[in-house]
Design an enzyme around this catalytic site. Structure first.
Site, PDB file in Angstrom:
ATOM      1  N   ASP A 261      -1.769 -19.483 -45.086  1.00 27.04           N
ATOM      2  CA  ASP A 261      -1.996 -18.298 -44.257  1.00 27.04           C
ATOM      3  C   ASP A 261      -1.729 -18.591 -42.778  1.00 27.04           C
ATOM      4  OD1 ASP A 261      -2.594 -15.688 -43.741  1.00 27.04           O
ATOM      5  OD2 ASP A 261      -4.774 -15.910 -43.938  1.00 27.04           O
TER       6      ASP A 261
ATOM      7  N   LYS B 217      -5.356 -13.967 -48.681  1.00 29.61           N
ATOM      8  CA  LYS B 217      -6.387 -13.312 -47.876  1.00 29.61           C
ATOM      9  C   LYS B 217      -7.300 -12.499 -48.803  1.00 29.61           C
ATOM     10  CE  LYS B 217      -3.670 -12.544 -43.647  1.00 29.61           C
ATOM     11  NZ  LYS B 217      -4.436 -13.341 -42.701  1.00 29.61           N
TER      12      LYS B 217
ATOM     13  N   ARG C 130       3.114 -19.743 -37.344  1.00 27.63           N
ATOM     14  CA  ARG C 130       3.527 -20.896 -36.532  1.00 27.63           C
ATOM     15  C   ARG C 130       4.681 -21.641 -37.193  1.00 27.63           C
ATOM     16  NH1 ARG C 130      -2.452 -23.236 -36.715  1.00 27.63           N
ATOM     17  NH2 ARG C 130      -2.799 -21.007 -36.861  1.00 27.63           N
TER      18      ARG C 130
ATOM     19  N   ASP D   3       1.932 -10.130 -44.550  1.00 23.71           N
ATOM     20  CA  ASP D   3       1.205 -11.399 -44.636  1.00 23.71           C
ATOM     21  C   ASP D   3       0.055 -11.275 -45.627  1.00 23.71           C
ATOM     22  OD1 ASP D   3       0.063 -13.863 -44.311  1.00 23.71           O
ATOM     23  OD2 ASP D   3      -0.689 -13.501 -42.268  1.00 23.71           O
TER      24      ASP D   3
ATOM     25  N   ASP E 194       2.309  -7.634 -39.181  1.00 23.09           N
ATOM     26  CA  ASP E 194       2.504  -9.033 -38.805  1.00 23.09           C
ATOM     27  C   ASP E 194       3.933  -9.335 -38.322  1.00 23.09           C
ATOM     28  OD1 ASP E 194       1.002 -11.294 -38.383  1.00 23.09           O
ATOM     29  OD2 ASP E 194       1.433 -12.191 -40.336  1.00 23.09           O
TER      30      ASP E 194
HETATM   31  N1  BES Z   1      -1.290 -12.788 -39.269  1.00 21.40           N
HETATM   32  C1  BES Z   1      -2.474 -13.567 -39.217  1.00 21.40           C
HETATM   33  C2  BES Z   1      -3.284 -13.340 -37.942  1.00 21.40           C
HETATM   34  C3  BES Z   1      -3.843 -11.976 -37.730  1.00 21.40           C
HETATM   35  C4  BES Z   1      -5.142 -11.679 -38.119  1.00 21.40           C
HETATM   36  C5  BES Z   1      -3.113 -10.993 -37.099  1.00 21.40           C
HETATM   37  C6  BES Z   1      -5.660 -10.420 -37.914  1.00 21.40           C
HETATM   38  C7  BES Z   1      -3.637  -9.715 -36.879  1.00 21.40           C
HETATM   39  C8  BES Z   1      -4.906  -9.451 -37.293  1.00 21.40           C
HETATM   40  C9  BES Z   1      -2.114 -15.046 -39.297  1.00 21.40           C
HETATM   41  O1  BES Z   1      -0.990 -15.345 -40.038  1.00 21.40           O
HETATM   42  C10 BES Z   1      -3.251 -15.764 -39.950  1.00 21.40           C
HETATM   43  O2  BES Z   1      -3.505 -15.491 -41.087  1.00 21.40           O
HETATM   44  N2  BES Z   1      -3.885 -16.666 -39.211  1.00 21.40           N
HETATM   45  C11 BES Z   1      -4.976 -17.420 -39.711  1.00 21.40           C
HETATM   46  C12 BES Z   1      -4.769 -18.863 -39.325  1.00 21.40           C
HETATM   47  C13 BES Z   1      -5.722 -19.823 -39.992  1.00 21.40           C
HETATM   48  C14 BES Z   1      -5.447 -19.880 -41.471  1.00 21.40           C
HETATM   49  C15 BES Z   1      -5.549 -21.186 -39.352  1.00 21.40           C
HETATM   50  C16 BES Z   1      -6.251 -16.854 -39.106  1.00 21.40           C
HETATM   51  O3  BES Z   1      -6.236 -16.455 -37.940  1.00 21.40           O
HETATM   52  O4  BES Z   1      -7.236 -16.764 -39.820  1.00 21.40           O
HETATM   53 ZN    ZN Z   2       0.419 -13.902 -40.154  1.00 27.53          ZN
HETATM   54 MN    MN Z   3      -1.385 -15.544 -42.092  1.00 29.91          MN
END
Ligand code: BES
Ligand code: ZN
Ligand code: MN
Length: 508
Positions: free
Chosen positions: A352, A282, A356, A275, A293
């Site tokens: 990101d 990111k 979902r 990811d 991920d």
């Molecule tokens: N894979 C990440 C979530 C994550 C963060 C997993 C840290 C393990 C450690 C997910 O895909 C993500 O990036 N989520 C975002 C969502 C936001 C953009 C609404 C997040 O949590 O910042």
């Molecule tokens: Zn993710």
């Molecule tokens: Mn993500």
């Protein structure tokens, strides 16, 4: 993996590198736990005092090494802390045994053989100690062999052989507990391997190929949809997320069916093999561990194979939603609208928030079979990590009793988890002027917002729960108990327990 045997032999005559004993924290200092009587006797019953002199208190995670008494065939005694002495009438808890065995197994890396003389009151204790040993002895050094000598490799190799003293090799319940622990721990360690495998090697296609091999080995039905099949069937979520990567996405359906089953569970796993965030890239510092991920998909994979190996009387279907989230000229953009497998449209506001999107398609596919319940597992949000820390996963559900049952199952197997709500008022934050829903809503309560998004893609009337394992899936800190650095295998044991409970008719 470490080879385990049960033995009723006495500790002194055992030829091993070390004898592991338990020490608990008593009101007036350390207390030698049952199972270590022979060692204590050889110290003239003064072992507790010796341990106290060496600084031991019996606290959980503590480890004290001392020379084995004269006449013993092993050189070393390793005393591991079990935490507080249990209240009158209650035995040492499974998790205390699991962690203590894990701590010992971890420090025994490089050793050939160890005897575990921990308190064994029943078959459950045999299972817990076996799991602690097998999970604690895990190491991942597939990528470390370059240039290292055979000796250096052997020093790092996991403990080769362990004997559980007090475990009865001819007792049916003890044997069954050992077999269960072995099957589940082997599959859980395989999940850890998948998580730790770098994303240049573990692409969606590579993961699918590994699932195909496992399906053949364990007699599971498998169906793999590649990018062409996904396009033909309208999997807009998975294709949208995977579109930026040269490594094309896959949807894997893995089915275990039992002739005696009358219940059907579906497990759905987020399988983002890397990811990067996509176009909503990111920042540095946030993507170094993002090979983790796909931990949800790894957990689902391990749980389905475990159910098959244990021959549980329940049908279990695993769905692995595999894609790599990368930025490129073909990547989904913030502002794009995807038509999902369910027919709903999603405005992608942040690329990101990709988990979902792939899960939505897999949840809808799982729903089409009308299972008795669906559980999805995902490293879904950083927000869940902020809420619950790095060792506890969040449980959300569209059914209070199901959420509680999962929480109980998690506690039973020693996985910290906590129920989280799905507040209705957060739904409107995902209203989109252009599409049916946006893939992002309010920042506050981001983990719950993600849960509400997923709920939209669960078939009408189907019991569903969502486990957000973003915290516990990957251990960035040092190893503890039976948990290594890196991929942990979070949620595998909870899923297996759910399958067992369903098979026994104790769930739903
Ligand atoms: N894979 C990440 C979530 C994550 C963060 C997993 C840290 C393990 C450690 C997910 O895909 C993500 O990036 N989520 C975002 C969502 C936001 C953009 C609404 C997040 O949590 O910042
Ligand atoms: Zn993710
Ligand atoms: Mn993500």
């Amino acid at each position: 993996m470490t080879a385990l045997t049960l033995s009723t032999s006495a500790a002194p005559g055992l030829r091993a590198d070390a004898i592991v004993i338990g020490v608990a924290k008593g009101a007036k200092g350390p207390v030698v736990a049952p199972g270590a009587e022979a060692v204590d006797n050889a110290y003239d019953g003064k072992l507790a005092g010796v341990l106290e002199t060496l600084g031991a208190s019996g606290a959980e995670g503590e480890l004290t090494k001392l020379p084995a008494p004269a006449g013993f065939k092993s050189a070393l005694v390793i005393a591991v802390g079990l935490g507080p002495v249990p209240d009158d009438g209650t035995g040492y808890g499974a998790e205390a045994l699991r962690r203590a065995a894990g701590v010992a197994a971890r420090t025994l890396g490089g050793a050939k053989k160890a005897a575990f003389a921990l308190p064994v009151e029943d078959a459950a204790a045999v299972g817990a100690i076996a799991e602690g040993v097998l999970l604690g002895a895990y190491s991942f050094d597939v990528y470390k062999d370059n240039g290292s000598t055979a000796k250096a490799k052997a020093d790092k190799a996991p403990l080769a052989e362990a004997t559980l003293l007090g475990g009865k090799p001819r007792d049916a319940a003890h044997k069954a507990a050992l077999a269960r622990a072995t099957a589940v721990s082997e599959e859980l360690n395989r999940a850890r391997d998948l998580i730790n495998t770098p994303p240049n090697d573990l692409t969606p296609a590579a993961f699918a190929a590994i699932a195909q091999r496992a399906a053949k080995e364990h007699g599971l039905k498998i169906q793999v949809l590649d990018d062409k099949a996904l396009a033909k069937d309208g999997y807009g979520g998975i294709l949208g997320v995977g579109g930026g990567s040269a490594a094309t996405p896959r949807l894997v359906k893995l089915s275990y069916t039992s002739p005696g089953a009358d219940k059907h569970l579906a497990f759905v796993g987020k399988g983002i093999t890397y990811d990067s965030g996509g176009i909503s890239l990111k920042p540095a510092g946030h993507n170094e561990t993002m090979k983790c991920d796909m931990s949800g998909a790894a957990a689902v994979f391990a749980a389905v194979v475990s159910a098959a190996r244990l021959g549980l009387e329940v049908n279990v279907t695993g769905w692995l939603a595999l894609a790599e989230n990368m930025p490129s000229g073909s990547a989904v953009r913030p502002g794009d609208v995807l038509r999902m497998y369910s027919g709903k449209t999603v405005e992608v506001l942040n690329t990101d928030a990709e988990g979902r999107l792939v899960l939505a398609d897999a949840l809808w596919a799982a729903s089409a079979e009308n299972p008795d319940a669906i559980v999805d597992v995902a490293t879904l949000t950083g927000a869940m990590m902020l809420a619950l820390g790095s060792r506890t996963f969040g449980i959300m559900a569209n059914d209070d009793a199901f959420r509680s049952a999962i929480h109980e199952a998690a506690e039973e197997v020693g996985e910290p988890a906590w129920p989280m709500p799905l507040p209705e008022h957060l739904r409107k934050g995902m209203d989109s002027p252009t599409a049916d829903i946006a893939n992002m809503g309010e920042r506050m309560g981001g983990g719950l917002v993600a849960g509400l998004f997923l709920r939209e893609f669960v078939g009408e009337g189907i019991t569903w729960a969502h486990l957000d394992i973003a915290g516990p899936a990957f251990n960035e800190g040092g190893a503890f108990g039976y948990t290594p650095k890196g991929g942990t295998g979070s949620a595998v044991r909870t899923l297996v327990r759910l399958a067992e409970l369903t098979a026994e008719g104790d769930l739903g």
